[in-house]
Scaffold this motif. Sequence first.
Motif, short mmCIF file in Angstrom:
data_model
loop_
_atom_site.label_atom_id
_atom_site.label_comp_id
_atom_site.label_asym_id
_atom_site.label_seq_id
_atom_site.Cartn_x
_atom_site.Cartn_y
_atom_site.Cartn_z
N UNK A 1 0.80 -1.21 0.00
CA UNK A 1 0.00 0.00 0.00
C UNK A 1 0.84 1.26 0.00
N UNK A 2 2.16 1.11 -0.08
CA UNK A 2 3.06 2.25 0.01
C UNK A 2 3.26 2.96 -1.32
N UNK A 3 4.02 4.07 -1.25
CA UNK A 3 4.25 4.89 -2.43
C UNK A 3 5.64 5.51 -2.37
N UNK A 4 6.29 5.55 -3.52
CA UNK A 4 7.56 6.24 -3.68
C UNK A 4 7.36 7.36 -4.70
N UNK B 1 -1.50 13.80 -3.21
CA UNK B 1 -2.39 12.95 -4.01
C UNK B 1 -1.72 11.62 -4.34
N UNK B 2 -0.46 11.67 -4.77
CA UNK B 2 0.21 10.45 -5.21
C UNK B 2 0.44 9.46 -4.08
N UNK B 3 0.68 9.94 -2.86
CA UNK B 3 0.92 9.02 -1.75
C UNK B 3 -0.36 8.70 -0.98
N UNK B 4 -1.46 9.35 -1.35
CA UNK B 4 -2.72 9.14 -0.64
C UNK B 4 -3.56 8.04 -1.25
N UNK C 1 -3.87 5.73 -5.76
CA UNK C 1 -3.38 4.36 -5.85
C UNK C 1 -3.35 3.81 -7.28
N UNK C 2 -4.13 4.38 -8.19
CA UNK C 2 -4.16 3.85 -9.56
C UNK C 2 -3.20 4.58 -10.49
N UNK C 3 -2.44 5.52 -9.93
CA UNK C 3 -1.42 6.22 -10.71
C UNK C 3 -0.08 5.57 -10.39
#
Length: 249
Positions: free
Chosen positions: A136-139, A228-231, A235-237
């Motif tokens: 569920x994480x984001x970089x 937005x990108x880490x929220x 998630x679909x980006x």
Amino acid sequence: MTTQPQQDRRVAIVTGGSRGIGRQVARRLAGDGFAVVVGYAGNKDAADEVVQAIEAAGGTAYAARADVGHEADVAALFDLAEATYGGVDAVVHAAGRMPLSPVSELDLSELDALYRTNIRGTFVVDQQAARRLRPGGALVNFSSSVVGLAFPGYGAYAASKGAVEALTLILAREMRGRDVTVNAVAPGPTATDLFLDGKDEETVARLAAQPPLERLGTPEDIAGVVSFLVGREGRWVNGQVLRANGGII
């Protein structure tokens, strides 16, 4: 500073978090509910100011020094986040250098320092993020719209950011099956000390007039994109370079 892990709290590491865009990203993510590790290279006082502002607003943060080009420093930064807050859910790599010079005049020692931070530093941070981000994480890496705009004087910087974009797109594909997104934000001209340094009023006015929105970007504009990108809504980006530049072509 929170000293016991909180399993219900999302955790972010922001490199370059003591100034400019990174500073505003750290504050925005803290406002979004993340516990934030504010990474800085050398200005402890500035990093502490960010932490104090976050805590004054009711958030949770901790400042930690790390040279992003040094793998032991970066590993220790992730160790700190895991030991203090329980894990890592978002990594925003905002640290960078931007010496400007025509290609024919750039001192190669400046080139080496630039590439150590912007290319090696991105690789080192991304390597740790790839190993440690929870599902569920984001970089989020940072490129620059100058990669496409090709402004004179930005040759070395744009080349380093082209490398960041290539690494971002490849890593997104290598993370298949991990439920981790990998994207890059490529700001256009943004009113930070790093951008404004050495530019006269005429140059700043000319750059501000280029977007159809007819202004410079602000750190707050870019922080909103990162949020937005880490929220949850982002998630679909995945595997994208988002050019946040007000419409400059």
